[in-house]
Design a protein around this motif. Structure first.
Motif, PDB file in Angstrom:
ATOM      1  N   LYS A  40       0.828  -1.218   0.000  1.00  0.00           N
ATOM      2  CA  LYS A  40       0.000   0.000   0.000  1.00  0.00           C
ATOM      3  C   LYS A  40       0.862   1.267   0.000  1.00  0.00           C
ATOM      4  O   LYS A  40       0.700   2.154  -0.831  1.00  0.00           O
ATOM      5  CB  LYS A  40      -0.948   0.006   1.222  1.00  0.00           C
ATOM      6  N   GLU A  83       2.809   8.012   5.863  1.00  0.00           N
ATOM      7  CA  GLU A  83       2.529   7.266   7.095  1.00  0.00           C
ATOM      8  C   GLU A  83       3.446   7.809   8.193  1.00  0.00           C
ATOM      9  O   GLU A  83       4.602   8.131   7.922  1.00  0.00           O
ATOM     10  CB  GLU A  83       2.834   5.790   6.806  1.00  0.00           C
ATOM     11  N   GLU A 160      -2.526   5.745   5.632  1.00  0.00           N
ATOM     12  CA  GLU A 160      -2.977   5.292   6.953  1.00  0.00           C
ATOM     13  C   GLU A 160      -3.170   6.420   7.963  1.00  0.00           C
ATOM     14  O   GLU A 160      -2.519   6.434   9.011  1.00  0.00           O
ATOM     15  CB  GLU A 160      -1.997   4.259   7.518  1.00  0.00           C
TER      16      GLU A 160
HETATM   17  P1  ATP Z   1       1.889  -1.628   6.120  1.00  0.00           P
HETATM   18  O1  ATP Z   1       0.404  -1.651   6.189  1.00  0.00           O
HETATM   19  O2  ATP Z   1       2.510  -2.584   7.094  1.00  0.00           O
HETATM   20  O3  ATP Z   1       2.478  -0.262   6.144  1.00  0.00           O
HETATM   21  P2  ATP Z   1       2.119  -1.772   3.213  1.00  0.00           P
HETATM   22  O4  ATP Z   1       0.979  -2.489   2.537  1.00  0.00           O
HETATM   23  O5  ATP Z   1       2.099  -0.298   3.188  1.00  0.00           O
HETATM   24  O6  ATP Z   1       2.269  -2.315   4.692  1.00  0.00           O
HETATM   25  P3  ATP Z   1       4.717  -1.566   1.970  1.00  0.00           P
HETATM   26  O7  ATP Z   1       5.285  -0.686   3.037  1.00  0.00           O
HETATM   27  O8  ATP Z   1       4.371  -0.965   0.677  1.00  0.00           O
HETATM   28  O9  ATP Z   1       3.431  -2.351   2.531  1.00  0.00           O
HETATM   29  O10 ATP Z   1       5.720  -2.773   1.742  1.00  0.00           O
HETATM   30  C1  ATP Z   1       5.639  -3.691   0.644  1.00  0.00           C
HETATM   31  C2  ATP Z   1       6.851  -4.607   0.668  1.00  0.00           C
HETATM   32  O11 ATP Z   1       8.038  -3.856   0.398  1.00  0.00           O
HETATM   33  C3  ATP Z   1       7.080  -5.299   1.999  1.00  0.00           C
HETATM   34  O12 ATP Z   1       7.540  -6.600   1.733  1.00  0.00           O
HETATM   35  C4  ATP Z   1       8.177  -4.468   2.659  1.00  0.00           C
HETATM   36  O13 ATP Z   1       8.971  -5.250   3.512  1.00  0.00           O
HETATM   37  C5  ATP Z   1       8.967  -3.981   1.456  1.00  0.00           C
HETATM   38  N1  ATP Z   1       9.595  -2.663   1.714  1.00  0.00           N
HETATM   39  C6  ATP Z   1       8.941  -1.515   2.015  1.00  0.00           C
HETATM   40  N2  ATP Z   1       9.809  -0.486   2.172  1.00  0.00           N
HETATM   41  C7  ATP Z   1      11.042  -0.998   1.957  1.00  0.00           C
HETATM   42  C8  ATP Z   1      12.370  -0.451   1.951  1.00  0.00           C
HETATM   43  N3  ATP Z   1      12.580   0.827   2.196  1.00  0.00           N
HETATM   44  N4  ATP Z   1      13.391  -1.299   1.696  1.00  0.00           N
HETATM   45  C9  ATP Z   1      13.179  -2.631   1.431  1.00  0.00           C
HETATM   46  N5  ATP Z   1      11.956  -3.186   1.410  1.00  0.00           N
HETATM   47  C10 ATP Z   1      10.901  -2.403   1.663  1.00  0.00           C
END
Ligand code: ATP
Length: 235
Positions: A40, A83, A160
């Motif tokens: 997300k 966020e 969020e």
């Molecule tokens: P949440 O609700 O927990 O915030 P999300 O749906 O927003 O989750 P993202 O933050 O977009 O998820 O993460 C998607 C994927 O990318 C996950 O596997 C996360 O570990 C990875 N990820 C996110 N940011 C980074 C980063 N800076 N470096 C490496 N991997 C990342």
């Protein structure tokens, strides 16, 4: 207004978005719901130009923006509230809001927008000389939202906004998001884990799982969809 076509992006070896497509019309509230780590935040960061696309195209008002720099994207009318809020803790409420209008020079209109955000959040007006870092979590979310509004965006990307807030404050924030959409016809793309509240205020919704869009439709239909209820609404 905003369209993603087959967008992939990620971090190093991790492909966080695996070819997602979605579209958002002017004046709509669209929500993207999904579990932790579904992609997300990455979707918003990719739209904002902070995370670069690996494949696909992003159109904002029919202009391709997937190669544009983040400040250029903000200038063109698309603004993200990240966020965790990220307000400037050592600056006062007023100074934080001034920073939101940093790329503008239409003084009279800036003053109008300042009056508008203080009318949305009277508590911020009361605390205009208080340092941002000393505000409560809910007040910081209000400030982050207000600071984004000071850029007078056509599209607001919200990551969020309910995170870590008490139920009453969450309700208030969601009501204000709806009001901002109504008052200014601001298009809103809302990323939320709080699927229930998000679906209540959205027109349409997308579900993301493991970097892929798995479901989309009218928010009211998703609220009664059994799979969504089981996975995201705890019903
Ligand atoms: P949440 O609700 O927990 O915030 P999300 O749906 O927003 O989750 P993202 O933050 O977009 O998820 O993460 C998607 C994927 O990318 C996950 O596997 C996360 O570990 C990875 N990820 C996110 N940011 C980074 C980063 N800076 N470096 C490496 N991997 C990342």
């Amino acid at each position: 207004m905003l369209r993603l076509e087959n967008v992939s992006s990620g971090y190093g070896n991790i492909l966080a978005l695996k070819g997602i497509s979605l579209d958002i019309n002017a004046g709509e509230i669209i929500t993207l719901i999904g579990a932790n780590g579904a992609g997300k935040s990455t979707t918003l960061m990719t739209i904002s130009g902070v995370v670069k696309t690996r494949t696909g195209k992003i159109f904002f008002k029919d202009r391709e923006i997937q190669k544009a720099e983040p400040d250029d994207i903000v200038k063109s009318g698309l603004c993200q509230v990240p966020e965790g809020r990220h307000i400037f803790p050592m600056l006062t409420v007023q100074e934080n809001l001034d920073m939101g209008a940093f790329l503008r020079n239409d003084k009279a209109e800036i003053k109008k927008d300042l009056d508008y955000v203080y009318s949305l959040f009277p508590i911020l007006a009361q605390r205009r000389n208080q340092d941002g870092g000393t505000l409560s979590g809910g007040e910081q979310q209000m400030l982050a939202l207000s600071r984004a509004l000071m850029a007078r965006p056509e599209v607001l990307l919200l990551d969020e906004p309910s995170m870590g807030l008490a139920p009453l404050i969450i309700k208030q924030i969601f009501e204000i998001i709806k009001q901002i959409n109504k008052d200014n016809n601001t298009t809103i793309f809302l990323v939320e884990q709080n699927a229930n509240q998000a679906l209540q205020i959205a027109d349409r919704a997308y579900v993301i799982e493991n970097g892929k869009i798995t479901l989309s439709g009218q928010a009211s239909d998703l609220l009664t969809n059994e799979e969504v209820q089981k996975a995201y609404l705890g019903i």
